[in-house]
Design an enzyme around this catalytic site. Structure first.
Site, PDB file in Angstrom:
ATOM      1  N   LYS A  45       0.947 -25.876   8.954  1.00 23.66           N
ATOM      2  CA  LYS A  45       0.633 -24.547   8.427  1.00 23.66           C
ATOM      3  C   LYS A  45       0.980 -23.419   9.399  1.00 23.66           C
ATOM      4  CE  LYS A  45      -0.384 -24.751   4.978  1.00 23.66           C
ATOM      5  NZ  LYS A  45       0.564 -25.054   3.837  1.00 23.66           N
ATOM      6  N   THR A  48       6.369 -23.945   9.084  1.00 20.93           N
ATOM      7  CA  THR A  48       7.324 -25.049   8.999  1.00 20.93           C
ATOM      8  C   THR A  48       8.319 -24.834   7.865  1.00 20.93           C
ATOM      9  OG1 THR A  48       5.404 -26.438   9.531  1.00 20.93           O
ATOM     10  CG2 THR A  48       7.480 -27.556   9.082  1.00 20.93           C
ATOM     11  N   TRP A  73      12.175 -31.413   2.034  1.00 18.38           N
ATOM     12  CA  TRP A  73      11.908 -32.664   2.734  1.00 18.38           C
ATOM     13  C   TRP A  73      13.123 -33.598   2.732  1.00 18.38           C
ATOM     14  CZ3 TRP A  73       9.225 -31.292  -1.780  1.00 18.38           C
ATOM     15  CH2 TRP A  73       9.570 -32.002  -2.938  1.00 18.38           C
ATOM     16  N   TRP A  78      10.658 -34.898   7.615  1.00 15.28           N
ATOM     17  CA  TRP A  78       9.688 -35.091   8.684  1.00 15.28           C
ATOM     18  C   TRP A  78       9.957 -36.448   9.341  1.00 15.28           C
ATOM     19  CZ3 TRP A  78       8.678 -31.484   5.128  1.00 15.28           C
ATOM     20  CH2 TRP A  78       7.914 -30.376   5.501  1.00 15.28           C
ATOM     21  N   HIS A 100       5.683 -32.782  13.166  1.00 13.80           N
ATOM     22  CA  HIS A 100       4.398 -32.216  13.584  1.00 13.80           C
ATOM     23  C   HIS A 100       3.870 -32.935  14.822  1.00 13.80           C
ATOM     24  CE1 HIS A 100       4.082 -29.596  10.201  1.00 13.80           C
ATOM     25  NE2 HIS A 100       3.678 -30.488   9.317  1.00 13.80           N
ATOM     26  N   ARG A 122       1.866 -20.204  15.300  1.00 12.51           N
ATOM     27  CA  ARG A 122       1.183 -19.186  14.498  1.00 12.51           C
ATOM     28  C   ARG A 122      -0.235 -19.020  15.031  1.00 12.51           C
ATOM     29  NH1 ARG A 122       0.027 -19.851   7.961  1.00 12.51           N
ATOM     30  NH2 ARG A 122      -0.371 -17.631   7.481  1.00 12.51           N
ATOM     31  N   SER A 130      -5.227 -21.318   6.398  1.00 15.79           N
ATOM     32  CA  SER A 130      -4.172 -21.924   5.592  1.00 15.79           C
ATOM     33  C   SER A 130      -4.355 -23.439   5.489  1.00 15.79           C
ATOM     34  CB  SER A 130      -2.803 -21.601   6.196  1.00 15.79           C
ATOM     35  OG  SER A 130      -1.761 -22.118   5.396  1.00 15.79           O
ATOM     36  N   TYR A 186       5.376 -17.288  13.996  1.00 16.82           N
ATOM     37  CA  TYR A 186       5.276 -16.937  12.580  1.00 16.82           C
ATOM     38  C   TYR A 186       5.194 -15.419  12.438  1.00 16.82           C
ATOM     39  CZ  TYR A 186       3.333 -17.040   7.806  1.00 16.82           C
ATOM     40  OH  TYR A 186       3.115 -16.856   6.467  1.00 16.82           O
ATOM     41  N   LYS A 251      -0.189 -16.620   0.441  1.00 17.67           N
ATOM     42  CA  LYS A 251       0.025 -15.195   0.701  1.00 17.67           C
ATOM     43  C   LYS A 251       1.102 -14.951   1.757  1.00 17.67           C
ATOM     44  CE  LYS A 251      -4.805 -13.997  -0.354  1.00 17.67           C
ATOM     45  NZ  LYS A 251      -6.042 -13.368   0.161  1.00 17.67           N
ATOM     46  N   GLY A 252       1.129 -15.793   2.782  1.00 17.08           N
ATOM     47  CA  GLY A 252       2.127 -15.633   3.828  1.00 17.08           C
ATOM     48  C   GLY A 252       1.934 -14.420   4.701  1.00 17.08           C
TER      49      GLY A 252
END
Length: 292
Positions: A45, A48, A73, A78, A100, A122, A130, A186, A251-252
């Site tokens: 979150k 990525t 993907w 990943w 990750h 971030r 998130s 981010y 929302k970002g």
């Protein structure tokens, strides 16, 4: 492969068994990187999906065809998830790989190559919010209860994928040990997407004309990605992600944590952050500039 209720523990870190097995995690930590690989590294979150889209559009000179026809993907798998060997073995040309995993698990494999590594970070308040919402949607993640309960587990590092603090500090403090390393936040992508695209294109040695940059920026904007089924995860079946409980791309925004945090929770995070990050020089943007 369902395994929705399975948890895999690997080197003291838990992972959702729906996507990870002991074999897939061992495969990742012993992976043979190629010098032409580009690796996106993030804590969950943290941007990525956004960086996957940016790389796809930079490498295609702003042409959105691949980004609009191939799931993220599949074009940027990943590394530690069970399906990645098949995707990577079938890929042709330079590969985009996502992970990750913390630095300590992937460092031995990376040090033997000249692969380019892009680390996206971030601010942890927005990450925690998130990630909490994602737990409510993803049926392969455990029920974390209330946000307060989740936040405590998050700060302790007892959630899936481990500690945000260990992840961010692990990668950034060893950036000089990686031959080709780029640090992006981010928040800077949110503040200046055009500049972030230029930064990434220079790092990849893939210069774009102004027209190509503008086209890439258009297709990797949050609104564009939110409507793109190749990145918004609406392709994932309802039994794996409950889309009725929320959208993968919400929302970002920067500073959305203010809509859920209590004042007490904010002070708690500030205290833990000050303690955990005392040995780090990283700086994060916590709120929208207009609101500071």
């Amino acid at each position: 492969m369902s395994r929705l209720d399975v948890t895999e523990t690997f080197h003291s870190i838990t992972f959702p068994g729906h996507l990870h097995t002991q074999d897939s995690l061992n495969y990742a930590t012993n992976f043979k990187f190629q010098d032409t690989d580009t690796v996106i590294v993030t804590y969950p979150k943290s941007g990525t999906t956004w960086m996957q889209e940016i790389l796809s559009l930079v490498l295609s000179k702003g042409d959105p065809t691949i980004a609009q026809t191939q799931p993220n993907w599949a074009r940027a798998p990943w590394l530690e998830q069970y399906y990645s060997p098949d995707v990577l073995n079938a890929s042709k040309g330079p590969r985009i790989i996502t992970t990750h995993l913390p630095y300590r698990l992937l460092a031995p494999a990376l040090k033997q190559s000249k692969a380019k590594v892009i680390y996206v970070a971030r601010n942890l308040k927005d990450v925690s919010v998130s990630y909490y919402h994602f737990h409510n949607v993803a049926k392969f993640l455990p029920d974390q209860g209330t946000f307060s309960e989740f936040l405590n587990a998050f700060l302790e590092g007892s959630v899936h994928y481990g500690s945000w603090f260990d992840h961010v500090k692990g990668w950034t403090s060893h950036s000089k040990d990686i031959q080709n390393f780029l640090y992006v936040t981010y928040e800077e992508m949110w503040q200046d997407l055009h500049g972030a695209l230029q930064k990434v294109s220079r790092f990849l040695q893939c210069p774009l004309t102004e027209d190509e940059l503008i086209r890439a920026q258009k297709h990797c904007s949050f609104n564009s990605m939110k409507e793109n089924a190749m990145v918004n995860y609406t392709l994932i079946p309802q039994e794996i992600m409950d889309h009725s409980k929320g959208k993968f791309m919400r929302k970002g925004k920067v500073g959305d944590w203010k809509n859920i945090f209590t004042e007490e929770q904010s002070f708690l995070v500030d205290d833990v952050y000050s303690s955990q990050m005392a040995d780090s020089s990283l700086k994060f943007l916590w709120e929208c500039p207009a609101e500071i």
